[in-house]
Scaffold this motif. Structure first.
Motif, PDB file in Angstrom:
ATOM      1  N   GLY A  91      11.087  13.149   0.716  1.00  0.00           N
ATOM      2  CA  GLY A  91      10.264  13.308  -0.478  1.00  0.00           C
ATOM      3  C   GLY A  91      10.396  12.126  -1.412  1.00  0.00           C
ATOM      4  N   PHE A  92      11.612  11.607  -1.545  1.00  0.00           N
ATOM      5  CA  PHE A  92      11.823  10.429  -2.375  1.00  0.00           C
ATOM      6  C   PHE A  92      11.121   9.209  -1.771  1.00  0.00           C
ATOM      7  N   LEU A  93      11.172   9.067  -0.443  1.00  0.00           N
ATOM      8  CA  LEU A  93      10.459   7.968   0.214  1.00  0.00           C
ATOM      9  C   LEU A  93       8.958   8.057  -0.063  1.00  0.00           C
ATOM     10  N   ALA A  94       8.407   9.261   0.035  1.00  0.00           N
ATOM     11  CA  ALA A  94       6.974   9.446  -0.214  1.00  0.00           C
ATOM     12  C   ALA A  94       6.634   9.093  -1.663  1.00  0.00           C
ATOM     13  N   ALA A  95       7.486   9.504  -2.594  1.00  0.00           N
ATOM     14  CA  ALA A  95       7.249   9.185  -4.003  1.00  0.00           C
ATOM     15  C   ALA A  95       7.336   7.682  -4.231  1.00  0.00           C
ATOM     16  N   THR A  96       8.292   7.030  -3.587  1.00  0.00           N
ATOM     17  CA  THR A  96       8.434   5.578  -3.719  1.00  0.00           C
ATOM     18  C   THR A  96       7.198   4.878  -3.186  1.00  0.00           C
TER      19      THR A  96
ATOM     20  N   PRO B 109       5.118  -3.453   0.482  1.00  0.00           N
ATOM     21  CA  PRO B 109       5.298  -2.960   1.856  1.00  0.00           C
ATOM     22  C   PRO B 109       6.702  -2.446   2.192  1.00  0.00           C
ATOM     23  N   PRO B 110       7.781  -3.091   1.735  1.00  0.00           N
ATOM     24  CA  PRO B 110       9.093  -2.577   2.141  1.00  0.00           C
ATOM     25  C   PRO B 110       9.568  -1.412   1.264  1.00  0.00           C
ATOM     26  N   PHE B 111       8.725  -0.365   1.139  1.00  0.00           N
ATOM     27  CA  PHE B 111       9.088   0.741   0.251  1.00  0.00           C
ATOM     28  C   PHE B 111      10.363   1.429   0.707  1.00  0.00           C
ATOM     29  N   ARG B 112      10.638   1.430   2.019  1.00  0.00           N
ATOM     30  CA  ARG B 112      11.886   2.041   2.499  1.00  0.00           C
ATOM     31  C   ARG B 112      13.102   1.249   1.999  1.00  0.00           C
ATOM     32  N   VAL B 113      12.975  -0.064   1.988  1.00  0.00           N
ATOM     33  CA  VAL B 113      14.050  -0.913   1.474  1.00  0.00           C
ATOM     34  C   VAL B 113      14.208  -0.676  -0.027  1.00  0.00           C
ATOM     35  N   ALA B 114      13.088  -0.577  -0.724  1.00  0.00           N
ATOM     36  CA  ALA B 114      13.134  -0.331  -2.167  1.00  0.00           C
ATOM     37  C   ALA B 114      13.804   1.012  -2.456  1.00  0.00           C
ATOM     38  N   ALA B 115      13.473   2.032  -1.687  1.00  0.00           N
ATOM     39  CA  ALA B 115      14.065   3.358  -1.892  1.00  0.00           C
ATOM     40  C   ALA B 115      15.574   3.320  -1.655  1.00  0.00           C
TER      41      ALA B 115
END
Length: 171
Positions: free
Chosen positions: A32-37, A45-51
């Motif tokens: 859920g946090f990944l989706a919000a990020t 693009p690197p939203f997973r890295v940002a999260a």
């Protein structure tokens, strides 16, 4: 004044601990946090890295403000992270993104100007702690009062969306 800074340390440490724990408590919570990020930073693009960096920074803040030699670094990191959160919320509001806040776990309350105001207040608390920090010595009762006051404030902030919903008139 060192007691004010101690209260700020307590608030910031507990709040970021709750924030990180709410994201890491389960695979679903982190998803859920990944989706919000991804919604908040769609052009990044690197939203997973940002999260992952957000969670790592939140945990680092907890440790840094708890250790006497690194308190100022912890407050500075908190200021930077809160500024980034505020920027992301403002950008989402400009895009008319009404995603729910994933700050302290799942919430149905969409992002709004209240979240910006909350972050600005937390930035002020972090700046106050940074400017007023001094090693605490002396009255144990005053120290416990400062820590307890910061902890209560952190709980109120973490439950802010729920408290607003609880006391808002129903539609």
């Amino acid at each position: 004044m060192e007691y004010v800074a101690l209260g700020c340390r307590s608030l910031v440490a507990l709040l970021f601990l709750v924030s990180a724990a709410s994201k890491l408590r389960s695979k679903g919570a982190y998803a859920g946090f990944l989706a919000a990020t991804r919604r908040l930073a769609p052009s990044w693009p690197p939203f997973r890295v940002a999260a992952a960096a957000v969670v790592a920074a939140e945990l680092a803040i907890v440790v840094l403000v708890a250790v006497p030699g690194t308190v100022r670094a912890g407050f500075a990191l908190a200021l930077g992270l809160l500024a980034a959160f505020t920027w992301a919320i403002l950008a989402a509001l400009r895009r008319a993104e009404r995603a729910p806040c994933a700050c302290f776990g799942a919430s149905d309350r969409p992002l709004g100007h209240g979240h910006v105001a909350r972050n600005l207040i937390l930035m002020a608390v972090s700046a106050l702690g940074l400017l007023m920090y001094a090693p605490v010595t002396g009255d144990v009762a005053a120290m416990l009062t400062a820590v307890a006051t910061g902890a209560v404030a952190a709980i109120v902030v973490a439950l802010g969306d729920d408290l607003i919903d609880l006391f808002s008139p129903t539609a």
